[in-house]
Design a protein around this motif. Structure first.
Motif, PDB file in Angstrom:
ATOM      1  N   ALA A 121      41.761  58.104  26.574  1.00  0.00           N
ATOM      2  CA  ALA A 121      40.921  58.772  25.629  1.00  0.00           C
ATOM      3  C   ALA A 121      42.054  58.432  24.430  1.00  0.00           C
ATOM      4  O   ALA A 121      41.534  58.532  23.082  1.00  0.00           O
ATOM      5  CB  ALA A 121      41.123  60.202  25.880  1.00  0.00           C
ATOM      6  N   GLN A 122      43.494  58.166  24.468  1.00  0.00           N
ATOM      7  CA  GLN A 122      44.848  57.788  23.809  1.00  0.00           C
ATOM      8  C   GLN A 122      44.091  56.121  23.288  1.00  0.00           C
ATOM      9  O   GLN A 122      45.294  56.049  22.538  1.00  0.00           O
ATOM     10  CB  GLN A 122      45.611  57.856  23.931  1.00  0.00           C
ATOM     11  CG  GLN A 122      46.212  59.216  24.444  1.00  0.00           C
ATOM     12  CD  GLN A 122      45.509  60.016  25.588  1.00  0.00           C
ATOM     13  OE1 GLN A 122      45.520  59.005  26.599  1.00  0.00           O
ATOM     14  NE2 GLN A 122      44.682  61.514  24.946  1.00  0.00           N
ATOM     15  N   GLY A 123      43.607  55.384  23.891  1.00  0.00           N
ATOM     16  CA  GLY A 123      43.197  54.079  23.985  1.00  0.00           C
ATOM     17  C   GLY A 123      44.086  52.994  25.436  1.00  0.00           C
ATOM     18  O   GLY A 123      44.580  53.918  26.155  1.00  0.00           O
ATOM     19  N   TRP A 124      43.938  51.887  24.540  1.00  0.00           N
ATOM     20  CA  TRP A 124      45.134  51.342  26.051  1.00  0.00           C
ATOM     21  C   TRP A 124      46.762  51.499  26.921  1.00  0.00           C
ATOM     22  O   TRP A 124      47.060  52.413  25.534  1.00  0.00           O
ATOM     23  CB  TRP A 124      45.023  49.745  26.175  1.00  0.00           C
ATOM     24  CG  TRP A 124      43.653  49.293  25.997  1.00  0.00           C
ATOM     25  CD1 TRP A 124      43.081  48.321  25.029  1.00  0.00           C
ATOM     26  CD2 TRP A 124      42.936  48.641  27.275  1.00  0.00           C
ATOM     27  NE1 TRP A 124      41.273  48.605  25.311  1.00  0.00           N
ATOM     28  CE2 TRP A 124      41.501  48.240  27.222  1.00  0.00           C
ATOM     29  CE3 TRP A 124      43.419  48.633  28.234  1.00  0.00           C
ATOM     30  CZ2 TRP A 124      41.323  47.650  27.988  1.00  0.00           C
ATOM     31  CZ3 TRP A 124      42.408  48.189  29.510  1.00  0.00           C
ATOM     32  CH2 TRP A 124      40.901  47.120  29.308  1.00  0.00           C
ATOM     33  N   ARG A 125      46.947  51.738  27.497  1.00  0.00           N
ATOM     34  CA  ARG A 125      48.112  52.780  28.448  1.00  0.00           C
ATOM     35  C   ARG A 125      48.672  52.040  29.681  1.00  0.00           C
ATOM     36  O   ARG A 125      47.423  51.488  30.759  1.00  0.00           O
ATOM     37  CB  ARG A 125      48.042  54.128  28.691  1.00  0.00           C
ATOM     38  CG  ARG A 125      48.160  54.650  27.273  1.00  0.00           C
ATOM     39  CD  ARG A 125      48.970  54.590  25.905  1.00  0.00           C
ATOM     40  NE  ARG A 125      49.375  55.194  24.661  1.00  0.00           N
ATOM     41  CZ  ARG A 125      48.535  54.960  23.728  1.00  0.00           C
ATOM     42  NH1 ARG A 125      47.783  53.887  23.883  1.00  0.00           N
ATOM     43  NH2 ARG A 125      48.842  55.656  22.399  1.00  0.00           N
ATOM     44  N   LEU A 126      49.662  52.118  30.034  1.00  0.00           N
ATOM     45  CA  LEU A 126      50.202  51.223  31.255  1.00  0.00           C
ATOM     46  C   LEU A 126      50.529  52.939  32.154  1.00  0.00           C
ATOM     47  O   LEU A 126      50.213  53.424  32.162  1.00  0.00           O
ATOM     48  CB  LEU A 126      51.457  50.688  31.148  1.00  0.00           C
ATOM     49  CG  LEU A 126      52.424  50.761  32.396  1.00  0.00           C
ATOM     50  CD1 LEU A 126      52.012  49.112  32.300  1.00  0.00           C
ATOM     51  CD2 LEU A 126      54.073  49.864  31.254  1.00  0.00           C
ATOM     52  N   VAL A 127      49.448  52.443  33.005  1.00  0.00           N
ATOM     53  CA  VAL A 127      49.660  53.176  34.573  1.00  0.00           C
ATOM     54  C   VAL A 127      50.428  52.683  35.723  1.00  0.00           C
ATOM     55  O   VAL A 127      50.754  53.547  36.246  1.00  0.00           O
ATOM     56  CB  VAL A 127      48.324  53.106  34.701  1.00  0.00           C
ATOM     57  CG1 VAL A 127      47.303  54.214  33.957  1.00  0.00           C
ATOM     58  CG2 VAL A 127      47.303  51.918  35.254  1.00  0.00           C
ATOM     59  N   ALA A 128      50.930  51.399  35.474  1.00  0.00           N
ATOM     60  CA  ALA A 128      51.482  50.727  36.343  1.00  0.00           C
ATOM     61  C   ALA A 128      52.046  49.727  36.555  1.00  0.00           C
ATOM     62  O   ALA A 128      51.928  48.576  35.710  1.00  0.00           O
ATOM     63  CB  ALA A 128      51.052  50.508  38.194  1.00  0.00           C
ATOM     64  N   HIS A 129      53.779  49.577  36.728  1.00  0.00           N
ATOM     65  CA  HIS A 129      54.692  48.653  36.593  1.00  0.00           C
ATOM     66  C   HIS A 129      55.432  48.090  37.414  1.00  0.00           C
ATOM     67  O   HIS A 129      56.120  49.158  38.454  1.00  0.00           O
ATOM     68  CB  HIS A 129      55.429  48.816  35.584  1.00  0.00           C
ATOM     69  CG  HIS A 129      56.516  47.575  35.212  1.00  0.00           C
ATOM     70  ND1 HIS A 129      56.466  46.049  34.472  1.00  0.00           N
ATOM     71  CD2 HIS A 129      57.671  47.729  35.024  1.00  0.00           C
ATOM     72  CE1 HIS A 129      57.314  45.358  34.293  1.00  0.00           C
ATOM     73  NE2 HIS A 129      58.886  46.123  35.445  1.00  0.00           N
ATOM     74  N   HIS A 130      55.216  46.783  38.123  1.00  0.00           N
ATOM     75  CA  HIS A 130      55.707  46.656  39.713  1.00  0.00           C
ATOM     76  C   HIS A 130      56.283  45.307  39.161  1.00  0.00           C
ATOM     77  O   HIS A 130      55.354  44.564  38.977  1.00  0.00           O
ATOM     78  CB  HIS A 130      54.361  46.448  41.198  1.00  0.00           C
ATOM     79  CG  HIS A 130      55.427  46.582  42.345  1.00  0.00           C
ATOM     80  ND1 HIS A 130      54.066  46.587  42.981  1.00  0.00           N
ATOM     81  CD2 HIS A 130      56.373  46.247  42.473  1.00  0.00           C
ATOM     82  CE1 HIS A 130      55.206  45.503  44.354  1.00  0.00           C
ATOM     83  NE2 HIS A 130      55.915  45.905  44.028  1.00  0.00           N
ATOM     84  N   ALA A 131      57.690  45.655  39.713  1.00  0.00           N
ATOM     85  CA  ALA A 131      58.864  44.154  38.974  1.00  0.00           C
ATOM     86  C   ALA A 131      58.937  43.557  40.382  1.00  0.00           C
ATOM     87  O   ALA A 131      59.969  44.852  41.627  1.00  0.00           O
ATOM     88  CB  ALA A 131      59.168  44.485  38.226  1.00  0.00           C
ATOM     89  N   SER A 132      59.516  42.393  41.185  1.00  0.00           N
ATOM     90  CA  SER A 132      59.842  41.582  42.253  1.00  0.00           C
ATOM     91  C   SER A 132      60.684  41.059  41.364  1.00  0.00           C
ATOM     92  O   SER A 132      60.327  39.951  41.228  1.00  0.00           O
ATOM     93  CB  SER A 132      58.744  41.424  43.416  1.00  0.00           C
ATOM     94  OG  SER A 132      57.898  42.410  43.528  1.00  0.00           O
ATOM     95  N   PRO A 133      62.144  40.426  42.798  1.00  0.00           N
ATOM     96  CA  PRO A 133      62.975  39.926  41.721  1.00  0.00           C
ATOM     97  C   PRO A 133      62.024  38.446  42.549  1.00  0.00           C
ATOM     98  O   PRO A 133      61.171  38.209  43.001  1.00  0.00           O
ATOM     99  CB  PRO A 133      64.030  39.815  43.139  1.00  0.00           C
ATOM    100  CG  PRO A 133      63.599  40.535  43.391  1.00  0.00           C
ATOM    101  CD  PRO A 133      62.134  41.047  43.511  1.00  0.00           C
ATOM    102  N   GLY A 134      62.139  37.057  41.637  1.00  0.00           N
ATOM    103  CA  GLY A 134      62.082  35.713  41.626  1.00  0.00           C
ATOM    104  C   GLY A 134      63.407  35.458  41.670  1.00  0.00           C
ATOM    105  O   GLY A 134      64.141  35.793  42.182  1.00  0.00           O
ATOM    106  N   THR A 135      63.225  34.032  41.316  1.00  0.00           N
ATOM    107  CA  THR A 135      64.720  33.524  41.019  1.00  0.00           C
ATOM    108  C   THR A 135      65.271  33.526  40.122  1.00  0.00           C
ATOM    109  O   THR A 135      64.922  33.277  39.412  1.00  0.00           O
ATOM    110  CB  THR A 135      64.164  31.733  41.771  1.00  0.00           C
ATOM    111  OG1 THR A 135      62.865  30.810  40.774  1.00  0.00           O
ATOM    112  CG2 THR A 135      63.155  31.504  43.268  1.00  0.00           C
TER     113      THR A 135
END
Length: 150
Positions: A121-135
């Motif tokens: 209702a407020q516009g686009w919003r972040l619901v999940a952020h999943h970060a994994s280590p790369g190289t």
């Protein structure tokens, strides 16, 4: 923790705009702008590289406040983004270039993050952020897309 209407109103546009605001807030160490990117849902979650699942705005805020207190900002830039979009959601898989301090000084590393956005209702919003280590040295990506266009 609910966002004020002022915070929600300050972010308009699409999922790409919210993602840009999220990374700008990370780079500037601005906790209020970063949290304004998140949805007003109880089950939003964030997973930092090698960390546990953090659920809810209050817990998410605490993890980012802790990161910001150790240096004021998170030096992360989205380098490559792959998107899956539909009417009410957008999933972005992001290869992030991250500057980290090592015993030898600043160095680059890579993080692979998945950001999930919903239209609320407020516009686009972040619901999940999943970060994994790369190289620590190069972007790694395996794809079935041909490397040469014919």
């Amino acid at each position: 923790m609910r966002k004020s209407k002022l915070q929600a109103a300050s972010l308009e546009g699409d999922a790409d705009d919210i993602e840009a605001a999220f990374y700008a807030a990370l780079q500037n160490g601005d906790i209020d702008k970063l949290m304004a990117c998140w949805a007003d849902e109880d089950d939003i979650f964030c997973i930092h590289p090698g960390g546990p699942r953090v659920v809810g705005a209050t817990a998410i805020r605490a993890t980012f406040e802790s990161m910001f207190s150790n240096g004021g900002a998170v030096r992360a830039w989205p380098e490559r983004v792959r998107k899956t979009e539909c009417v009410g959601s957008s999933v972005h898989n992001v290869l992030e270039r991250v500057e980290v301090l090592s015993p030898q000084g600043p160095t680059q590393a890579w993080v692979i993050a998945t950001n999930v956005y919903h239209r609320t209702a407020q516009g686009w919003r972040l619901v999940a952020h999943h970060a994994s280590p790369g190289t620590t040295s190069e972007i790694q990506e395996v794809s079935d897309a041909p490397s040469i266009l014919h």
